[in-house]
Design an enzyme around this catalytic site. Structure first.
Site, PDB file in Angstrom:
ATOM      1  CB  ALA A  17      40.749  14.684  40.475  1.00  0.00           C
ATOM      2  NE  ARG A  22      43.933  13.115  27.067  1.00  0.00           N
ATOM      3  CZ  ARG A  22      45.075  13.671  27.466  1.00  0.00           C
ATOM      4  NH1 ARG A  22      46.061  13.832  26.591  1.00  0.00           N
ATOM      5  NH2 ARG A  22      45.237  14.048  28.719  1.00  0.00           N
ATOM      6  CG  ASN A 235      47.297  10.946  28.625  1.00  0.00           C
ATOM      7  OD1 ASN A 235      47.077  11.082  29.818  1.00  0.00           O
ATOM      8  ND2 ASN A 235      48.381  11.416  28.038  1.00  0.00           N
ATOM      9  CE  LYS A 359      29.250 -26.420  40.337  1.00  0.00           C
ATOM     10  NZ  LYS A 359      27.823 -26.130  40.558  1.00  0.00           N
ATOM     11  CG  ASN A 394      25.236 -30.351  39.043  1.00  0.00           C
ATOM     12  OD1 ASN A 394      24.817 -30.453  37.885  1.00  0.00           O
ATOM     13  ND2 ASN A 394      25.985 -29.353  39.447  1.00  0.00           N
TER      14      ASN A 394
HETATM   15  C1  UD1 Z   1      50.353  16.295  32.330  1.00  0.00           C
HETATM   16  C2  UD1 Z   1      51.193  17.577  32.424  1.00  0.00           C
HETATM   17  C3  UD1 Z   1      52.301  17.548  31.379  1.00  0.00           C
HETATM   18  C4  UD1 Z   1      53.147  16.282  31.542  1.00  0.00           C
HETATM   19  C5  UD1 Z   1      52.245  15.032  31.512  1.00  0.00           C
HETATM   20  C6  UD1 Z   1      53.046  13.819  31.890  1.00  0.00           C
HETATM   21  C7  UD1 Z   1      49.811  19.448  33.186  1.00  0.00           C
HETATM   22  C8  UD1 Z   1      48.975  20.600  32.786  1.00  0.00           C
HETATM   23  N1  UD1 Z   1      50.338  18.719  32.208  1.00  0.00           N
HETATM   24  O1  UD1 Z   1      49.696  16.304  31.056  1.00  0.00           O
HETATM   25  O2  UD1 Z   1      53.148  18.684  31.560  1.00  0.00           O
HETATM   26  O3  UD1 Z   1      54.090  16.208  30.500  1.00  0.00           O
HETATM   27  O4  UD1 Z   1      51.197  15.160  32.493  1.00  0.00           O
HETATM   28  O5  UD1 Z   1      52.269  12.649  31.800  1.00  0.00           O
HETATM   29  O6  UD1 Z   1      50.018  19.215  34.362  1.00  0.00           O
HETATM   30  N2  UD1 Z   1      44.271  15.607  37.234  1.00  0.00           N
HETATM   31  C9  UD1 Z   1      43.575  15.959  38.369  1.00  0.00           C
HETATM   32  N3  UD1 Z   1      42.783  17.065  38.347  1.00  0.00           N
HETATM   33  C10 UD1 Z   1      42.665  17.841  37.255  1.00  0.00           C
HETATM   34  C11 UD1 Z   1      43.392  17.497  36.096  1.00  0.00           C
HETATM   35  C12 UD1 Z   1      44.195  16.373  36.114  1.00  0.00           C
HETATM   36  O7  UD1 Z   1      43.654  15.267  39.382  1.00  0.00           O
HETATM   37  O8  UD1 Z   1      41.911  18.845  37.332  1.00  0.00           O
HETATM   38  C13 UD1 Z   1      45.117  14.412  37.266  1.00  0.00           C
HETATM   39  C14 UD1 Z   1      44.699  13.354  36.248  1.00  0.00           C
HETATM   40  O9  UD1 Z   1      43.772  12.481  36.817  1.00  0.00           O
HETATM   41  C15 UD1 Z   1      46.020  12.678  35.915  1.00  0.00           C
HETATM   42  C16 UD1 Z   1      47.057  13.755  36.158  1.00  0.00           C
HETATM   43  O10 UD1 Z   1      46.425  14.772  36.924  1.00  0.00           O
HETATM   44  O11 UD1 Z   1      46.302  11.590  36.787  1.00  0.00           O
HETATM   45  C17 UD1 Z   1      47.577  14.367  34.864  1.00  0.00           C
HETATM   46  O12 UD1 Z   1      46.482  14.860  34.107  1.00  0.00           O
HETATM   47  P1  UD1 Z   1      46.378  14.585  32.543  1.00  0.00           P
HETATM   48  O13 UD1 Z   1      45.096  15.167  32.064  1.00  0.00           O
HETATM   49  O14 UD1 Z   1      46.643  13.180  32.259  1.00  0.00           O
HETATM   50  O15 UD1 Z   1      47.567  15.512  32.034  1.00  0.00           O
HETATM   51  P2  UD1 Z   1      48.443  15.348  30.728  1.00  0.00           P
HETATM   52  O16 UD1 Z   1      47.709  15.937  29.586  1.00  0.00           O
HETATM   53  O17 UD1 Z   1      48.924  13.960  30.577  1.00  0.00           O
HETATM   54 CA    CA Z   2      48.548  12.041  31.607  1.00  0.00          CA
END
Ligand code: UD1
Ligand code: CA
Length: 466
Positions: A17, A22, A235, A359, A394
């Protein structure tokens, strides 16, 4: 491939979601491509091969784009998280769609290198130990960005410290969370309802289910990954290219073991969706993309670009040729510097040489278009010889028109065929002709030439001396 796994008492939850701030992008992060395939497609393929009871995918930011991309697989449920209040909050949105399973496997949509074998190991160790929560972890050289696994004096996990919340000492920890969890269904939502958001990001963190489970006296385990690269989360675009580099090296290695010679492999791009036959040689700098299929014993390159191309066996594509959505049959030779555009269909033993563009045209068996030509919207018979600089005209500025060429036709150099026009079999057209009317079978047709004159005392203009 038929999966060796069967997990009918497992529900998978994919978190996708987040906006992926980033990435600095207008499209959701999970739709960014790694070697031609969206990240979400890798993750869904991996979890599908576990054959779980169902898969819930949480989307929020641009959910319509993600749903339109994925479509509606049979056992997939879409869950909308309107506001992205954190990973824990995201999983909580799945409460309605998850029921009657033993465990819930939670994965992130931004880890395309993850393998199903690793997830199966997580689930089986979680079950063998009877844990309530099991976290998939890895030991990495550079833990920055990841949640750090915090352990007590007895080496038992006590919590997960997110980068932004971690103390300096915790930031030194090199054991990190992959963000992937296996949680017993009957405790998961209890824990999620207890989550708070009192942390550096004001979010409901999924990792906080670890201390909450421990407070309830439940057991929390970890499974350490063998290969930490597998859990690399994307990220930003720098991580996207790192992940792509790792996947590319794996794909090239696989093709090498399956009988494909790849010269200077570090310069080659082969997307995940490409197929290559036995004893084919891919030379330096080639880009093989999309649904490209290459048969056995072909030679491609150096520096050829193939996008959604189909090559039968023993085809040769010489340097710097570009082939997009075109078919090339057995033993055909293309290039160097040739361009086959969508709808080009070349039959067996066809030769297409340098600076030729084709083509939306059929070129039948054994015909040759060897130099500097444009063939568009044309149907060409077998064994024709199309001279240098032949152009099928053509396009009249509004409409495209067809050129029809029979078998064994010889077109002299620098000829314009103004479509719509037909050249019957066995015709010969003299060099420099401009053909606007049907050319009958056999014989020689000349057009557009003035008689040759000689003006004996004519002088070329000369520059004035300064
Ligand atoms: C997250 C973890 C971290 C882990 C890392 C591994 C948390 C708080 N942190 O950090 O411990 O080491 O992944 O890659 O869980 N997402 C949602 N809804 C939200 C927020 C995020 O669906 O409200 C989804 C994002 O789309 C993504 C995933 O959750 O696919 C992880 O979110 P992201 O923001 O990438 O977390 P990280 O900072 O990488
Ligand atoms: Ca992540």
């Amino acid at each position: 491939m038929i999966s060796e796994f069967q997990h009918s008492d497992l529900q998978v939850c994919v978190l996708a979601a987040g906006k992926g701030k980033r990435m600095r992008s207008n499209k959701p992060k999970v739709l960014h491509k790694v070697l031609g395939r969206a990240m979400i497609d890798y993750v869904l393929h991996t979890v599908e091969s576990l054959r779980p009871k169902g898969i819930a995918v949480v989307t929020g930011h641009a959910s319509d784009m993600v749903q339109a991309h994925v479509g509606q697989p049979r056992n997939l449920e879409w869950v909308i998280q309107d506001k992205q209040l954190g990973t824990g909050h995201a999983v909580r949105q799945c409460e309605e769609v998850i029921s009657d399973v033993r465990d819930v496997l939670i994965v992130c949509g931004d880890t395309p290198l993850l393998r199903s074998e690793t997830l199966a190991k997580l689930v089986s160790e979680h079950r063998d130990r009877g844990a309530a929560v099991t976290v998939l972890t890895a030991e990495v050289d550079d833990p920055s960005g990841y949640g750090r696994m915090v352990r007590d004096a007895d080496k038992q996990v006590s919590g997960i410290a997110e980068e932004k919340d971690a103390t300096d000492a915790q930031r030194m920890i090199r054991e990190v969370s992959s963000g992937i969890y296996c949680v017993r269904y009957n405790v998961l939502f209890d824990l999620l309802h207890k989550l708070g958001n009192c942390n550096a990001q004001g979010e409901y963190y999924l990792p906080d289910i670890v201390p909450l489970a421990l407070q309830d006296g439940r057991s929390v385990g970890t499974v350490r990954m063998q290969d930490a690269t597998e859990m690399m989360g994307v990220n930003d675009r720098a991580q996207l290219s790192m992940v792509e580099g790792i996947l590319q090296a794996n794909i090239i290695h696989d093709w090498q073991l399956r009988g494909v010679t790849i010269e200077k492999p570090e310069t080659v791009r082969i997307e995940a969706t490409v197929n290559i036959g036995l004893d084919t040689v891919i030379q330096a700098g080639c880009y093989l993309m999309g649904s490209t299929h290459i048969g056995d014993e072909c030679r491609v390159g150096p520096y050829a670009v193939l996008v959604d191309a189909w090559l039968d066996d023993r085809v040769e594509i010489f340097a710097f040729s570009h082939i997009h959505d075109a078919n090339v049959a057995m033993r055909a030779k293309i290039g160097p510097f040739a361009r086959l555009r969508p709808g080009a269909q070349l039959d067996e033993d066809v030769h297409v040489g340098n600076f030729v563009e084709i083509k939306n045209s059929i070129v039948n068996r054994g015909s040759k278009v060897n130099h500097l030509s444009y063939i568009g919207d044309t149907e060409m018979g077998a064994d024709c010889n199309i001279g240098a600089g032949t152009i099928t005209c053509n396009y009249d500025g509004a409409n495209k028109h067809k050129t029809k060429i029979g078998d064994r036709v010889f077109i002299g150099s620098d000829t314009k065929l103004v479509a719509p026009v037909e050249i019957k079999s066995d015709a010969t057209v003299g060099a420099g002709s401009i053909i606007t009317k049907k050319v009958e079978a056999g014989g020689l047709t000349l057009s557009g030439r003035t008689d040759q004159h000689h003006i004996p005392h004519w002088q070329r203009p000369r520059k004035k001396p300064c």
